[in-house]
Motif scaffolding. Structure first.
Motif, PDB file in Angstrom:
ATOM      1  N   ALA A  79       0.843  -1.207   0.000  1.00 21.17           N
ATOM      2  CA  ALA A  79       0.000   0.000   0.000  1.00 21.17           C
ATOM      3  C   ALA A  79       0.874   1.252   0.000  1.00 21.17           C
ATOM      4  CB  ALA A  79      -0.935  -0.007   1.209  1.00 21.17           C
ATOM      5  N   ARG A  82       2.214   1.798  -3.467  1.00 23.51           N
ATOM      6  CA  ARG A  82       1.152   2.323  -4.335  1.00 23.51           C
ATOM      7  C   ARG A  82       0.792   3.771  -4.017  1.00 23.51           C
ATOM      8  NH1 ARG A  82      -1.523  -2.346  -2.728  1.00 23.51           N
ATOM      9  NH2 ARG A  82      -3.008  -1.091  -1.545  1.00 23.51           N
ATOM     10  N   ASP A  84      -1.066   4.536  -1.368  1.00 18.72           N
ATOM     11  CA  ASP A  84      -2.393   4.464  -0.771  1.00 18.72           C
ATOM     12  C   ASP A  84      -2.275   4.664   0.745  1.00 18.72           C
ATOM     13  OD1 ASP A  84      -4.942   3.848   0.128  1.00 18.72           O
ATOM     14  OD2 ASP A  84      -5.137   2.015  -1.078  1.00 18.72           O
ATOM     15  N   LYS A  85      -2.234   5.927   1.178  1.00 18.27           N
ATOM     16  CA  LYS A  85      -2.016   6.232   2.593  1.00 18.27           C
ATOM     17  C   LYS A  85      -3.135   5.702   3.476  1.00 18.27           C
ATOM     18  CE  LYS A  85       0.884  10.322   2.328  1.00 18.27           C
ATOM     19  NZ  LYS A  85       1.015  11.723   2.710  1.00 18.27           N
ATOM     20  N   LYS A  86      -4.351   5.781   3.008  1.00 20.51           N
ATOM     21  CA  LYS A  86      -5.477   5.330   3.824  1.00 20.51           C
ATOM     22  C   LYS A  86      -5.336   3.838   4.155  1.00 20.51           C
ATOM     23  CE  LYS A  86     -10.496   5.356   4.052  1.00 20.51           C
ATOM     24  NZ  LYS A  86     -11.744   5.737   3.402  1.00 20.51           N
ATOM     25  N   GLU A  87      -5.027   3.040   3.141  1.00 21.02           N
ATOM     26  CA  GLU A  87      -4.859   1.598   3.352  1.00 21.02           C
ATOM     27  C   GLU A  87      -3.603   1.309   4.173  1.00 21.02           C
ATOM     28  OE1 GLU A  87      -5.698  -2.603   2.868  1.00 21.02           O
ATOM     29  OE2 GLU A  87      -6.800  -0.752   3.168  1.00 21.02           O
ATOM     30  N   LYS A  88      -2.537   2.047   3.906  1.00 22.53           N
ATOM     31  CA  LYS A  88      -1.289   1.871   4.658  1.00 22.53           C
ATOM     32  C   LYS A  88      -1.531   2.077   6.150  1.00 22.53           C
ATOM     33  CE  LYS A  88       2.890   4.496   5.418  1.00 22.53           C
ATOM     34  NZ  LYS A  88       3.727   5.593   4.974  1.00 22.53           N
TER      35      LYS A  88
END
Length: 190
Positions: A79, A82, A84-88
């Motif tokens: 994540a 990618r 994708d901070k929210k998922e990370k």
């Protein structure tokens, strides 16, 4: 929170070694304000040396996993790649909950927008708490962002970047090479 009631502090910085260096003023401030407290930082096993370099920090009983050691850590790393901070951060919260489950602290400082379920801690402070209290975190240098916790706790700010290094001894690199100089020097370890 009264200094005498704080015996064990959890600090969960971003995982980079540089982030730990940027955390030094916060950590020195905590050490001064809560002299009877131990400060615990969850780290991966391969980054444990930074705690020794700072000198007064302790790792948590369980090391944080590397991506090759845990599927959550692998998914978090993917994540991050990618962007994708929210998922990370969702996965990072799950990792902390898994690896810190049941541990007890008097105070937890979490420079993210979440708290950690599963730890026993009467006061957890995250970045959302800082913003809600009027201490902005966006657009600030990491040092100032971390020092927001000092302002929130209303403890004295200690601007100190000292490490547990004997400056009177010659420096020896991991390669075994010794630096010998009577003049100031800087070592860049890339």
């Amino acid at each position: 929170m009264k200094p005498e009631s704080v015996h064990k502090i959890l600090y969960t910085p971003p995982r980079g070694i540089g982030d730990m260096i940027f955390s030094l003023p916060l950590l020195h401030s905590l050490r001064e304000a809560y002299p009877n407290a131990s400060i615990h930082v969850p780290m991966p096993r391969d980054k444990d040396e930074i705690l020794k370099l700072i000198g007064f920090l302790k790792n948590t009983p369980r090391y944080l996993p590397k991506p090759s050691e845990d599927s959550l850590a692998n998914d978090r790393w993917r994540a991050s790649v990618r962007g994708d901070k929210k998922e990370k951060y969702r996965l990072e919260k799950l990792i902390y909950e898994k690896y810190l489950e049941g541990q007890e602290f008097d105070l937890a400082l979490i420079p993210k927008d979440f708290t950690i379920n599963g730890i026993i801690c009467p006061e957890q402070i995250c970045e959302k708490d800082l913003r809600d209290a009027g201490f902005p975190t966006d657009g600030k240098h990491m040092v100032d962002r971390f020092l927001g916790f000092v302002d929130y706790l209303k403890i004295p700010k200690v601007m100190n970047f000292d490490l547990a290094v004997d400056k009177q001894k010659d420096a020896t690199l991991n390669s075994g090479w010794r630096l010998q100089s009577d003049r100031p020097y800087v070592v860049l370890n890339l």
